[in-house]
Design a protein around this motif. Sequence first.
Motif, mmCIF file in Angstrom:
data_model
loop_
_atom_site.group_PDB
_atom_site.id
_atom_site.type_symbol
_atom_site.label_atom_id
_atom_site.label_comp_id
_atom_site.label_asym_id
_atom_site.label_seq_id
_atom_site.Cartn_x
_atom_site.Cartn_y
_atom_site.Cartn_z
ATOM 1 N N GLY A 157 128.133 -48.978 78.089
ATOM 2 C CA GLY A 157 129.483 -49.322 77.506
ATOM 3 C C GLY A 157 129.404 -50.768 76.950
ATOM 4 O O GLY A 157 128.160 -51.078 76.409
ATOM 5 N N ASP A 158 130.419 -51.717 76.951
ATOM 6 C CA ASP A 158 130.449 -52.778 76.216
ATOM 7 C C ASP A 158 129.164 -53.875 77.074
ATOM 8 O O ASP A 158 128.887 -53.728 78.042
ATOM 9 C CB ASP A 158 131.801 -53.653 76.416
ATOM 10 C CG ASP A 158 132.679 -52.968 75.303
ATOM 11 O OD1 ASP A 158 132.075 -52.289 74.402
ATOM 12 O OD2 ASP A 158 133.979 -53.216 75.403
ATOM 13 N N LEU A 159 128.828 -54.803 76.092
ATOM 14 C CA LEU A 159 127.980 -55.854 76.713
ATOM 15 C C LEU A 159 126.851 -55.419 77.210
ATOM 16 O O LEU A 159 126.210 -55.999 78.477
ATOM 17 C CB LEU A 159 128.796 -56.979 77.536
ATOM 18 C CG LEU A 159 130.008 -57.619 77.140
ATOM 19 C CD1 LEU A 159 130.658 -58.157 78.073
ATOM 20 C CD2 LEU A 159 129.491 -58.401 75.948
ATOM 21 N N GLY A 160 126.163 -54.310 76.591
ATOM 22 C CA GLY A 160 124.927 -53.835 77.138
ATOM 23 C C GLY A 160 124.741 -53.084 78.527
ATOM 24 O O GLY A 160 123.930 -53.006 78.923
ATOM 25 N N THR A 161 126.166 -52.784 78.786
ATOM 26 C CA THR A 161 126.159 -51.976 80.007
ATOM 27 C C THR A 161 125.326 -50.611 80.176
ATOM 28 O O THR A 161 125.774 -49.660 79.402
ATOM 29 C CB THR A 161 127.729 -51.675 80.436
ATOM 30 O OG1 THR A 161 128.295 -52.947 80.563
ATOM 31 C CG2 THR A 161 127.580 -51.106 81.869
ATOM 32 N N ILE A 162 124.549 -50.493 81.130
ATOM 33 C CA ILE A 162 123.978 -49.218 81.426
ATOM 34 C C ILE A 162 123.935 -48.959 82.944
ATOM 35 O O ILE A 162 123.496 -49.811 83.777
ATOM 36 C CB ILE A 162 122.369 -49.279 80.944
ATOM 37 C CG1 ILE A 162 122.164 -49.393 79.530
ATOM 38 C CG2 ILE A 162 121.929 -47.652 81.428
ATOM 39 C CD1 ILE A 162 121.080 -49.432 79.010
ATOM 40 N N ILE A 163 124.655 -48.072 83.409
ATOM 41 C CA ILE A 163 124.868 -47.821 84.809
ATOM 42 C C ILE A 163 124.105 -46.327 85.206
ATOM 43 O O ILE A 163 124.475 -45.483 84.609
ATOM 44 C CB ILE A 163 126.241 -47.863 85.374
ATOM 45 C CG1 ILE A 163 126.873 -49.092 84.823
ATOM 46 C CG2 ILE A 163 126.566 -47.509 86.821
ATOM 47 C CD1 ILE A 163 128.417 -49.062 85.065
ATOM 48 N N ARG A 164 123.364 -46.398 86.311
ATOM 49 C CA ARG A 164 122.614 -45.101 86.687
ATOM 50 C C ARG A 164 123.271 -44.584 88.263
ATOM 51 O O ARG A 164 123.315 -45.491 88.951
ATOM 52 C CB ARG A 164 121.314 -45.124 86.644
ATOM 53 C CG ARG A 164 120.451 -43.967 87.227
ATOM 54 C CD ARG A 164 119.084 -44.433 86.969
ATOM 55 N NE ARG A 164 118.270 -43.208 87.825
ATOM 56 C CZ ARG A 164 117.621 -43.078 89.031
ATOM 57 N NH1 ARG A 164 117.943 -44.075 89.946
ATOM 58 N NH2 ARG A 164 117.212 -42.044 89.320
ATOM 59 N N PHE A 165 123.580 -43.231 88.201
ATOM 60 C CA PHE A 165 123.752 -42.597 89.389
ATOM 61 C C PHE A 165 122.689 -41.898 89.719
ATOM 62 O O PHE A 165 122.012 -41.080 89.160
ATOM 63 C CB PHE A 165 124.954 -41.773 89.226
ATOM 64 C CG PHE A 165 125.445 -41.199 90.516
ATOM 65 C CD1 PHE A 165 125.916 -41.738 91.665
ATOM 66 C CD2 PHE A 165 125.360 -39.835 90.767
ATOM 67 C CE1 PHE A 165 126.221 -41.210 92.708
ATOM 68 C CE2 PHE A 165 125.850 -39.193 91.831
ATOM 69 C CZ PHE A 165 126.205 -39.745 92.806
ATOM 70 N N ASN A 166 122.363 -42.170 91.050
ATOM 71 C CA ASN A 166 120.927 -41.510 91.653
ATOM 72 C C ASN A 166 121.342 -40.818 92.777
ATOM 73 O O ASN A 166 120.395 -40.105 93.483
ATOM 74 C CB ASN A 166 119.947 -42.547 92.346
ATOM 75 C CG ASN A 166 120.542 -43.412 93.368
ATOM 76 O OD1 ASN A 166 121.862 -43.042 93.779
ATOM 77 N ND2 ASN A 166 119.793 -44.293 94.000
ATOM 78 N N GLY A 167 122.421 -40.174 92.812
ATOM 79 C CA GLY A 167 123.006 -39.292 93.501
ATOM 80 C C GLY A 167 123.707 -39.772 95.060
ATOM 81 O O GLY A 167 124.334 -39.082 95.786
ATOM 82 N N ASP A 168 123.428 -41.113 95.106
ATOM 83 C CA ASP A 168 124.035 -41.998 96.131
ATOM 84 C C ASP A 168 124.839 -43.089 95.629
ATOM 85 O O ASP A 168 126.082 -43.230 96.254
ATOM 86 C CB ASP A 168 122.846 -42.479 97.076
ATOM 87 C CG ASP A 168 123.231 -43.275 98.169
ATOM 88 O OD1 ASP A 168 124.320 -42.755 98.939
ATOM 89 O OD2 ASP A 168 122.870 -44.423 98.630
#
Length: 658
Positions: free
Chosen positions: A329-340
């Motif tokens: 998303g905005d402002l370079g947002t990268i979020i990862r879900f690792n199962g937890d």
Amino acid sequence: MRVAVLIGAGFLTLMILPVACGGDGGNGSPATDAGPDVVDTFDIADDVPNPDLDVVDVWEVDLLLDVVDDSDMPADTNGDIEDSASVDDASKTDVEDVSDDDNSFAVVPLGARGTIWGLSAVSKDRIYAVGESGTLIRWNGTAWLPLDIGVEADLRAIWTQGNDVAYAVGLGGVILQYDAGYWVQMDSGTTQDLYGVYGFAADSVFAVGANGTVLNWDGTSWTSLVSNTNVPLYGVWGPDPSIIFAVGAQAQVVRMADGVGVTQQAAAVSVTLRGIWGTKNTNIYAVGTGGTVARWDGSKWQGVVTNDFEGRDLYGIWGANDNEIYTVGDLGTIIRFNGDKWTLQEAAGPYNKSNPWKAIAGIADSSGKLLTGFVAGDEGKMMAYNDKQWKDTTSDPTVDLHDVWVDDDVATAVGAGGLVVRRRTTGWVGEESGVQQELFGVWRDNDVLWAVGASGTVIRREDGDWSVVDSGITTTLRGVVAFDGKVWACGDKGTIRHFDGAVWTTESTKVVQALTDIYGTASGPIYAVGDQGIVIVRQPDGVWVKVPSGTSAALRRAWGYDGKLYAAGDFGTIVSGDATGLEVIYSAPTEYLYGLWIAPSGDLVGVGWAGLVLSGQQEFEVVPTETAAVFESVMGSSVDDFFIVGRKGVLMRYRANQ
């Protein structure tokens, strides 16, 4: 960028002047996949002084100019080599719309310049991106290729399945289908803007858009379904064709079952949901404004907590499995879900890491972890995931372009990774070459284009399509000439390969040096040139014999004019002559020439190392271009209108001010 060519005291100078420049992706299915080197050392001469300058000419750049990096340059013992300014962040203006009177430098990049709204990955060497103004580009494992789709509408999303199935949707009800190697526009039956697309097979595809629009393709026609909402829908995904989920404004989720929609509320009504992705009916994620992440467990939607405490808007989501999911998303947002847990990712960038991202897509390795992928967003900017890091990349092809052929308004350039780009009156587009090998030479014989390259690669373009031709060898081929249906290709180890219209045969040259170019016509002899000043000529009986060249410098390119052969190469060497012998007519120890062409007027144009351009007939004027770009080939319709291609994706057009 604005560039003027200035002249004074008999010298030309290219000056670069800055000017102001002016989807929801990642819902594809999970995927799993695993020039001759310059060896001479020299110093670049000091810039030529140029007093009393007057603007006289116009240069046009048809592709982003990426300067060569230090690893590409020969050693510089005096430390004189400086980085040049690159041309970037230009508006998507076609060169044909630019008046000669304003002495402008028009940039028409092959990559995206507006927002990229959608990404979809098939494999590590087949990834698509769509965006503003009909942008549709494809990653071939080496470079992004612009595709010719014939529409100008903004495209917002793309869905792919395998190499042969793809659908893209956009504003005004535009739907494109990839069919038998071509992109064709379909009759969608609507003029509503379309924002999302997802499918299960070539005959089972869903598209969503403005005013609650939900469309279904059954292989025959697009049908409008009853969504029971009038809010704009931005993303769509489903576990199977009987049940799909579409997300949109007011945090609405429309669950379509058997063609009829039932609305659900996934978050506060102030939230706009932009993307959706899942693995099964009991594990679906929707993302949207305010950092919203919501999960469907089969019975209800529930908010998910991430560590993005700023709550930045999210647009795209993609995953490989339950334990490998990304949202951007905005402002370079990268979020990862690792199962937890959901965790913000730190990007290496460095320049694009704060760019607003609209889409993400990737390919997982055998363990289900992200192997390679892209995020894309505003201004056509991108980052690529490689070696477990998100790093800056560009949607422009930045691989080397080695040769160009020009006929009137049509130009074809070839290069690394099997890259073929072709300019028509509508602009530059990429073409499917069918090969990944590096291409070094291209030639046209009537309506047939021939290109040759590494590992004996030969391809032919006829009736609009490229096909691979079995040359029968694996030796690298570097130059090609063709006329009357007959073809000659030259290459390493003194190789000459001849096609008589039916079969390929090797012709004996009795030389071992690499042959880097070949030139000939139906009415005259055929010549090949190469390393150590080698020049050979083909006799009428098919025997190749050496011709005294007057130099031991490597010769890189050859062209003919008025019964004479001209060849250019290292140390600024230009030789001229005929089958009885050649002589040096120009040399400069600090110059390296890789490209040579002679205009119908008899004016020679040579291009080479560190932005070298020179032209003339009996005397040659050097053009200090103020760039370190390496030019490899040149051709045009006249001395006042020609194209130059080179390393790092350089593609320029020169047109004299009329």
